[in-house]
Design a protein around this motif. Structure first.
Motif, mmCIF file in Angstrom:
data_model
loop_
_atom_site.group_PDB
_atom_site.id
_atom_site.type_symbol
_atom_site.label_atom_id
_atom_site.label_comp_id
_atom_site.label_asym_id
_atom_site.label_seq_id
_atom_site.Cartn_x
_atom_site.Cartn_y
_atom_site.Cartn_z
ATOM 1 N N ASP A 1 6.092 3.715 -3.293
ATOM 2 C CA ASP A 1 5.359 4.853 -3.854
ATOM 3 C C ASP A 1 6.348 5.955 -4.205
ATOM 4 O O ASP A 1 7.571 5.755 -4.165
ATOM 5 C CB ASP A 1 4.279 5.352 -2.886
ATOM 6 C CG ASP A 1 4.846 5.770 -1.528
ATOM 7 O OD1 ASP A 1 6.084 5.853 -1.395
ATOM 8 O OD2 ASP A 1 4.057 6.010 -0.605
ATOM 9 N N ARG B 1 4.530 10.483 6.703
ATOM 10 C CA ARG B 1 3.584 9.364 6.582
ATOM 11 C C ARG B 1 2.743 9.223 7.841
ATOM 12 O O ARG B 1 1.540 8.988 7.787
ATOM 13 C CB ARG B 1 4.350 8.058 6.348
ATOM 14 C CG ARG B 1 4.990 7.894 4.995
ATOM 15 C CD ARG B 1 5.546 6.468 4.848
ATOM 16 N NE ARG B 1 6.427 6.336 3.707
ATOM 17 C CZ ARG B 1 6.018 6.152 2.458
ATOM 18 N NH1 ARG B 1 4.723 6.077 2.207
ATOM 19 N NH2 ARG B 1 6.891 6.037 1.474
ATOM 20 N N LEU C 1 0.934 10.057 -1.090
ATOM 21 C CA LEU C 1 1.443 8.800 -0.581
ATOM 22 C C LEU C 1 0.421 7.698 -0.833
ATOM 23 O O LEU C 1 -0.736 7.966 -1.173
ATOM 24 C CB LEU C 1 1.700 8.906 0.930
ATOM 25 C CG LEU C 1 2.696 9.952 1.399
ATOM 26 C CD1 LEU C 1 2.659 10.074 2.909
ATOM 27 C CD2 LEU C 1 4.096 9.593 0.938
#
Length: 463
Positions: free
Chosen positions: A67, A248, A461
């Protein structure tokens, strides 16, 4: 499991192996060729990353994310490592293990890239461990120098504890949620003390890679004792990867308010401890080490609001990009001055060597966030994102720390600019000087080209 999806990482891995084999057969005086091979491999990795820059999917059974954040890491990590390679040839010219240094550098780079793209806790563990084990070697590379050995030992001891806690945390999370895959964990982590303790321990492992409180004590020792090119690498590259990995993880659990609050408290503590401990340092490398801890505190502001505001991710990536360039520029100036780091030695530096003096001034002012430098723009983006998330108290702490940091930067800049020079100071030259000027130009370019850089940064994300 398409191998081509990992072409940038494989380029770094195969180059590291090739460098190691080349160093085994070349005479020591030819080990500079290993630097050329390492630079070529890193450039090839970035070319592969460019070819995959439009990818937006999970690969290898969902363990690796392709990504925007991974693409940024695939450019920033090899690109800045390439500049670290440029600092090394003359520094290690008389070292019998000169060529092997580049292999260790590349293996550590591979660990950082694996960490940044991890979409599974087990993948994250592998990336952290590879980055850490090679980092210990880099920190203690001058094994005949007691300070370097001390730096490597402290880095190892703190890392061993932090990485053990990381693995224990992964076990707790897996036991409570039944999976280590980020897709399965998103919104499904049980709200109980064991799961929360597991997440906290995982965060502790990433705080170590970032150099954040309470796993920060290795940073000033490594900044002072590791070979200067290795210190430049270790205070930047693992941080870039850990920042993405931590973002993340926190973005997985937006409903768990305890985690963002914990990160916010760690951010406040980290920037405060870093700045207070830097105030009276007499060694420029230790000062930069403590400064890098404070910069980690600012970066954690964006992590604390992960998923809460749209600009949190670009603010984090923009800030880390500018921090990485400025920190490498500071170390490049130190390398160019052949490692002289006592503040007293910098008196009148601008008259003897104006280039390094101006570069250090530019890097330090970027750390502070003086407009119109890119450091100001990066901090401003962090502050705006944090305010939008309602954490005004954290912005107040950050502003106070920014003002405080100006004091110790001026302790270096003031004598370098206004004092009379005392004695001569030799310079290193060669590729180190070329790298120094490249970083100088890159920091200025980032300042003038901020708008397109900001527009190109990813906003989200993979889910």
């Amino acid at each position: 499991m398409p191998i081509g999806d990992l072409a940038p990482e494989l380029a770094v891995l195969l180059t590291a192996v090739a460098v190691l084999l080349l160093a085994m057969v070349l005479p020591q005086r030819r080990h500079g060729w290993c630097a050329l091979l390492a630079a070529a491999g890193l450039a090839l990795s970035m070319a592969f990353a460019w070819a995959q820059s439009d990818a937006h999917r999970l690969t290898f059974s969902g363990t690796f994310a392709l990504d925007g954040a991974t693409t940024w890491a695939r450019f920033a990590i090899p690109g800045l490592t390439l500049l670290c390679v440029g600092l090394a040839p003359r520094w290690f010219a008389t070292d019998r293990r000169h060529g092997e240094f580049y292999a260790m550098l590349l293996f550590s780079t591979l660990g950082a890239m694996a960490m940044a793209g991890a979409a599974d806790l087990m993948q994250l563990v592998m990336g952290v461990l590879l980055s850490s084990v090679t980092g210990y070697v880099l920190a203690a590379y001058h094994r005949d120098w007691a300070i370097s050995l001390e730096a490597g030992m402290k880095y190892f001891l703190v890392g061993a504890l932090a990485n053990a806690l990381l693995v224990i945390g992964v076990v707790f999370v897996m036991g409570m949620a039944g999976s280590t895959d980020y897709r399965d964990l998103a919104g499904a982590i049980p709200d109980n003390p064991v799961a929360l303790a597991g997440l906290t321990l995982v965060l502790m492992g990433l705080f170590f890679k970032l150099g954040a409180v309470p796993a920060h004590t290795w940073v000033p020792d490594v900044a002072e004792g590791a070979p200067a090119p290795a210190a430049a690498f270790l205070t930047v590259i693992p941080k870039l990867a850990a920042a993405v990995a931590l973002y993340r993880l926190v973005a997985l659990t937006p409903e768990t308010q305890a985690l963002p609050l914990l990160v916010a408290l760690v951010a406040a503590a980290t920037m405060t401890v870093g700045n207070l401990c830097a105030l009276w340092q007499d060694d420029v490398r230790r000062l930069v080490g403590w400064s890098s801890i404070s910069q980690t505190g600012y970066a954690l502001m964006a992590v604390a609001v992960a998923g809460a505001v749209p600009d949190a991710l670009p603010a984090l990536l923009a800030f880390m990009s500018v921090y990485g360039i400025a920190n490498l520029l500071a170390f490049a100036a130190i390398v160019e001055l052949r490692g002289r780091t006592a503040i007293a030695d910098y008196r009148g530096l601008i008259r003897k060597h104006p280039g390094p003096a101006i570069a250090l001034t530019l890097a330090f002012l970027s750390f502070v966030g003086i407009p119109p430098l890119a450091g100001f723009l990066g901090k401003f983006a962090l502050f705006v994102a944090t305010l939008e998330a309602g954490l005004a108290w954290l912005v107040v702490v950050a502003v106070a720390n920014t003002i405080l940091s100006l004091f110790y930067y001026l302790r270096v800049i003031g004598p370098a600019v206004f004092s009379r020079p005392e004695g001569a100071m030799a310079t290193l030259g060669g590729t180190a000087r070329a790298t120094f000027w490249a970083l100088f130009a890159l920091l200025l370019a980032t300042t003038f080209l901020w708008s397109p850089v900001w527009s190109a940064l990813p906003r989200a994300l993979l889910p």
